[in-house]
Scaffold this active site. Structure first.
Site, PDB file in Angstrom:
ATOM      1  N   HIS A 145       9.433  -0.249   9.467  1.00 52.26           N
ATOM      2  CA  HIS A 145       8.563  -1.380   9.452  1.00 52.26           C
ATOM      3  C   HIS A 145       8.627  -2.331   8.279  1.00 52.26           C
ATOM      4  O   HIS A 145       8.740  -3.223   8.391  1.00 52.26           O
ATOM      5  CB  HIS A 145       6.950  -0.783   9.781  1.00 52.26           C
ATOM      6  CG  HIS A 145       6.538   0.233  10.606  1.00 52.26           C
ATOM      7  ND1 HIS A 145       6.440  -0.428  12.044  1.00 52.26           N
ATOM      8  CD2 HIS A 145       6.227   1.419  10.867  1.00 52.26           C
ATOM      9  CE1 HIS A 145       6.120   0.707  12.749  1.00 52.26           C
ATOM     10  NE2 HIS A 145       6.238   1.726  12.076  1.00 52.26           N
ATOM     11  N   ASP A 197       0.960  -1.265  -0.092  1.00 50.72           N
ATOM     12  CA  ASP A 197       0.003   0.066  -0.105  1.00 50.72           C
ATOM     13  C   ASP A 197       0.907   1.296  -0.188  1.00 50.72           C
ATOM     14  O   ASP A 197       1.097   1.974   1.110  1.00 50.72           O
ATOM     15  CB  ASP A 197      -0.995  -0.085   1.311  1.00 50.72           C
ATOM     16  CG  ASP A 197      -0.315   0.059   2.552  1.00 50.72           C
ATOM     17  OD1 ASP A 197       0.662  -0.618   2.447  1.00 50.72           O
ATOM     18  OD2 ASP A 197      -0.992   0.335   3.634  1.00 50.72           O
TER      19      ASP A 197
END
Length: 318
Positions: A246, A11
Site C-alpha cells: 500500500h 502511522d
C-alpha cells in the site's frame, strides 16, 4: 541533494516501514522529515518506530516530528484490534528493532508541515500514509498550505473497489473522515493512491527471502516484519498470494506518476453518521464541472512496480 523535498506522514506500521525505506533510498527525492501519526499504532509508537527504522537504514539525519494523536472529532485514540493483528502490537510485526537514543523534534508535526510548505513550495511532496488529520489541521491554521504544497500524494480511499473497514471505507480515511473531506475539498494537486491499485501490488516470501540472503541486519529485520505482514494477510483471509504494498506504491507514484493511470475527479469524503454513509471517497457532486484538483489512481503497472520496488529494497538493505 535532490530538488524535490519529501515529507512522509506515517502511522508507522509494516507497509509504512517499506515506504520509509523507499523514500530513503530513491535519489530523486530528498526526505526532509517524518511526521508521526496515529492509526496502525499510537502516535508515540509510530514516532519511535520511525526513529528506529531510520537508524537501521543509516538515515539518522532525517528528523521525526509528532503529529496529531487522535482524530479531529475525538479526544482519544485506541488502536483497532484488526490493526494490531495485521501490524503487530508494536506496529512493526512484533519485531524488536535496535532502539536509537535520538529523540523526536520539539516542533509539532503540523507546524513543520506549514513551515516546509512556505520554504519549499512547488518542490515539496507531502505524502500521508495514515489519516489526514495533520493535513487538515495545517490548512485550518494556515490556508495557504493548500496551494503552497507542490504535490500531495496520499495512500487511502477506495473508489472502484470495496473498502477494507466497511464495504465503502478504507482504513486511513475511516480514522478521520471529517478531516479527510476537508483535505480533499481544499488541498490542491492531490493524488489518491487507494485500494483500487494498492491491492494489486503483492509481495511474497520469495521477495523477503532475497532480503535475508543479503546477510545484513537490516535485511533480516525487514524480512521478519514483512513476513509477519504476509502471514497476517493469509491468516485473516485478506489475500493468500501475498501482502499488498500500500504505502510504498504511494511513494513510488509521487516520484514517478507513470506507475499508475489516473482519472481527474474532484472528490469528497462522506461523514453522515446518521445515515451510515461515513468515510466513502466519492466524486463531489457540487464540483463535478469545476477545475479538477484531485487525481484518482485506477490502474497500475504491477509488474514494473513490484520489480522496481524489489530492486530498491535490495539496494537499501544491503
Amino acid at each position: 541533494m535532490a530538488i524535490k523535498k519529501m515529507i512522509l506522514d506515517l502511522d508507522t506500521g509494516v507497509d509504512d516501514a517499506l515506504a520509509l525505506a523507499l523514500a530513503v533510498e530513491d535519489p530523486r527525492v530528498d526526505l526532509i522529515g517524518i511526521i508521526a501519526s496515529y492509526g496502525n499504532t499510537l502516535v508515540e509508537t509510530a514516532a519511535q518506530n520511525s526513529l528506529n527504522l531510520l537508524h537501521l537504514l543509516g538515515a539518522d539525519d532525517v528528523p521525526v516530528f509528532i503529529g496529531e494523536a487522535h482524530s479531529s472529532t475525538t479526544n482519544h485514540f485506541d488502536v483497532m484490534p484488526i490493526s494490531m493483528a495485521i501490524h503487530g502490537e508494536n506496529g512493526v510485526g512484533n519485531v524488536e528493532l535496535p532502539t536509537t537514543t535520538r529523540n523526536v523534534e520539539t516542533k509539532s508535526g503540523v507546524q513543520f508541515l506549514i513551515d516546509a510548505a512556505h520554504e519549499f513550495g512547488e518542490h515539496l511532496i507531502y505524502l500521508p500514509t495514515g489519516p489526514l488529520t495533520n493535513l487538515a489541521a495545517a490548512i485550518q491554521i494556515d490556508p495557504e498550505v493548500a496551494t503552497l504544497i507542490g504535490q500531495t500524494t496520499l495512500m487511502g480511499g477506495a473508489l472502484t473497489v470495496p473498502g477494507n473497514v466497511t464495504p465503502f471505507t478504507e482504513a486511513n480515511i475511516h480514522q478521520d473522515p471529517e478531516a479527510a473531506d476537508f483535505a480533499f475539498t481544499h488541498q490542491q494537486n492531490l493524488t489518491m493512491v487507494g485500494l483500487d491499485v494498492t491491492l494489486r501490488t503483492l509481495m511474497t516470501k520469495t521477495h523477503t527471502q532475497a532480503w535475508r540472503e543479503l546477510g545484513t541486519e537490516a535485511g533480516r529485520l525487514y524480512a521478519d516484519l514483512m513476513d509477519y505482514y504476509i502471514d497476517a494477510y493469509d491468516r485473516l483471509d485478506i489475500d493468500h498470494r501475498g501482502a499488498a504494498l500500500h504505502d510504498p506504491l504511494a511513494v513510488a507514484v509521487a516520484i514517478d506518476p507513470d506507475y499508475v493511470q489516473t482519472i481527474d475527479l474532484n472528490t469528497r469524503v462522506t461523514y453522515d453518521q446518521t445515515s451510515g454513509d461515513y468515510g466513502r471517497t466519492i466524486g463531489d457532486r457540487e464540483r463535478l464541472n469545476d477545475p479538477t484538483t484531485t487525481k484518482i489512481a485506477v490502474d497500475v503497472d504491477v509488474e514494473r512496480f513490484v520489480r522496481d520496488f524489489q530492486d530498491f529494497m535490495l539496494d537499501v538493505l544491503k
